[in-house]
Each structure stands twice: as C-alpha cells, then as structure tokens.
Design an enzyme around this catalytic site. Structure first.
Site, short mmCIF file in Angstrom:
data_model
loop_
_atom_site.label_atom_id
_atom_site.label_comp_id
_atom_site.label_asym_id
_atom_site.label_seq_id
_atom_site.Cartn_x
_atom_site.Cartn_y
_atom_site.Cartn_z
N LYS A 119 38.83 21.11 -31.83
CA LYS A 119 39.37 22.44 -32.17
C LYS A 119 38.35 23.57 -32.03
CE LYS A 119 42.96 22.34 -32.58
NZ LYS A 119 43.78 22.05 -31.36
N ARG A 174 32.64 26.29 -33.83
CA ARG A 174 33.49 27.37 -34.34
C ARG A 174 33.33 27.39 -35.85
NH1 ARG A 174 40.02 26.64 -33.55
NH2 ARG A 174 40.70 28.67 -34.31
#
Ligand code: A3P
Length: 256
Positions: free
Chosen positions: A11, A92
């Site tokens: 992700k 992230r």
C-alpha cells in the site's frame, strides 16, 4: 533474472512505481507479484526465471513483491541470490498506510470489524496491537534492520509514496538515477486525470501512438473515516519508530 527488486511496502505505491518504470525501454518486469523469496522459494531458481519476461542485453529486469520487506528470511535469501541486487522501498505515512491496508482487507470481507476495534489490544487500555498486520508493516525501522544486516544503505532506495502522487516525474527521476537508467521517464509521461485525483500515464504504443492509462480500481480506494483520537494515538505510537527510520536512511519523510 532480476537485477533490482521493489521489496515494499504494501500500500505504499508499489504498483505505481512498477507501472511507471515499465515506461522505460530499458526496463523489463513481470506484471504479477512473483513471491519467490517468501512463498515459493522451494520452487527453485529455474521456476523464478520462468516468470521473468525475455530481456535483451542492456535491459534491466525488475520485479515487485511488497511482502519481501517484512518477511524475516527474505533478506538472507536475496543476499544469497545476489549481493549486488538493487532494492527499492516505497514508503508512506504508516498511519495512512495502515488505514489503506485495512480498507483493502475490509473490502474483501462482508462483516469486517471497524479499524478502531482492530487497532488496539483492548479498547480500555488503548495499547496498539503491534501484531495486527496493518500496524506491524508500518514499523519500518524494525524491518529495515534485517535488510541492513545484509545490504549496505547505498544499495537501497526509498521512494516517498506521498511525493510519488504529488510529483511522480521528480520521484521517478531519482529512481532512474538509482537504477543507473537513462532519464527517459519525465513529466511528459504523466497527466492528472484519474477520477480519484491520482496521476495517470501516457503509455507509448507503436501502432496507436501513446495511450492514456490509470491504475486499476483497487488503487485509490476511499478510506473510511477514523475516530481522530484513534489517529492521534497511532501517530504517537509511530513517532519514535519514524524518527528512528529517518535516522537510519538519512531522510525525513515528513510524517511526524
Ligand atoms: P490507496 O488505495 O490507499 O489510495 P500498492 O500498489 O503498493 O498497493 O499501493 C497502493 C497505493 O498507491 C494507493 O493506496 C494509492 O494511494 C497509491 N498510489 C500512488 N500513486 C498512484 C497512482 N498514480 N494511481 C493510483 N494509486 C496510486
């Protein structure tokens, strides 16, 4: 055989990096994730080779399997395969990453418990459940430590998942530099058209000229609203790990 791997994180924006790299004429990459160094290691190297597309002299083969970054045996196996391999990690903000991860898992289940219910060991103490995979994956410093036992930092490149969305051309320029590729992928390849506000690419095509392409429906899902106090708790939890990670990689990703 690959000379470079995108090893994580789930992700983080790994599909985007691979799809963008495929714009480069000197890059070859299989579409599906091979999962060789974690799930299918027993299948042997010839099996792995058979998954790779044909490449010509001077072309670089790269594969992405985001679970490599967090799987304990993988750094050693990759090192035994080739100690010269270049490693790319797309990172992230771990809080957003955890919510994104949860959103993906919940989308496949009918009766999923809420993020707020899953993230703590119990709701009274509000101790973060570090065993829950959406939380565990985001403790980047811990996973990186295993890789640094085998590979020097110079052999690793960290892509900011946030900058990849804001300015994909600049972020991809750094990736090309790291891989020793000619800087072919640039701002002319990107346009902002996806319904969801993500950058899409113009893919060169010999017959039809270049054609537009956005990542599939499973990328850029709408995240559920999470209780702000839960987000705060998670931010506090990740803060020391983020700071440690910044020190390890000599880069500040701006999450804390
Ligand atoms: P969300 O679905 O939470 O928005 P991965 O490919 O590693 O699974 O990462 C998926 C994430 O890539 C998406 O998470 C999205 O935020 C991010 N992303 C980065 N660039 C993108 C792009 N150009 N198009 C779609 N998603 C992109």
């Amino acid at each position: 055989m690959p000379q470079a791997l995108i090893i994580g994180v789930k992700k983080g924006g790994t599909r985007a990096v691979l799809e963008f790299l495929r714009l480069h004429p000197d890059v070859r990459a299989p579409g599906p994730e091979p999962h060789f160094f974690d799930r299918h290691y027993h299948n042997g190297l010839e099996w792995y080779r058979s998954l790779m597309p044909r490449s010509e002299e001077g072309q670089l083969t790269i594969e992405k399997t985001p679970s490599y970054f967090i799987t304990k045996d993988v750094p050693r196996r990759v090192y035994q395969f080739s100690k010269h391999l270049k490693l790319i990690v797309v990172v992230r903000d771990p809080v957003t990453r955890a919510i994104s991860d949860y959103t993906q898992v919940a989308s496949k289940k009918m009766d999923s418990r809420s993020f707020e219910e899953m993230v703590f060991v119990d709701n009274t103490t509000r101790i973060v459940d570090t065993q829950w995979s959406p939380v565990r994956i985001g403790v980047y410093a811990k996973h990186l430590k295993h890789w640094l036992q085998y590979f020097p930092l110079e052999q690793m490149h960290f892509v900011s998942g946030e900058r990849l969305i804001e300015n994909p051309a600049d972020e991809m320029l750094k990736v090309q530099q790291f891989l020793g590729l000619r800087p072919v992928i640039n701002h002319k390849h990107f346009y902002l058209k996806s319904r969801k506000g993500f950058p899409c690419i113009l893919k060169p095509n010999r017959q039809k000229g270049s054609h537009p392409h956005c990542l599939g429906e499973t990328k850029g899902r709408i995240h559920p609203m999470i209780d702000p106090s839960v987000i705060r708790r998670l931010r506090d939890f990740y803060k020391p790990f983020n700071i440690k990670f910044y020190r390890m990689v000599n880069q500040d990703f701006g999450w804390v």
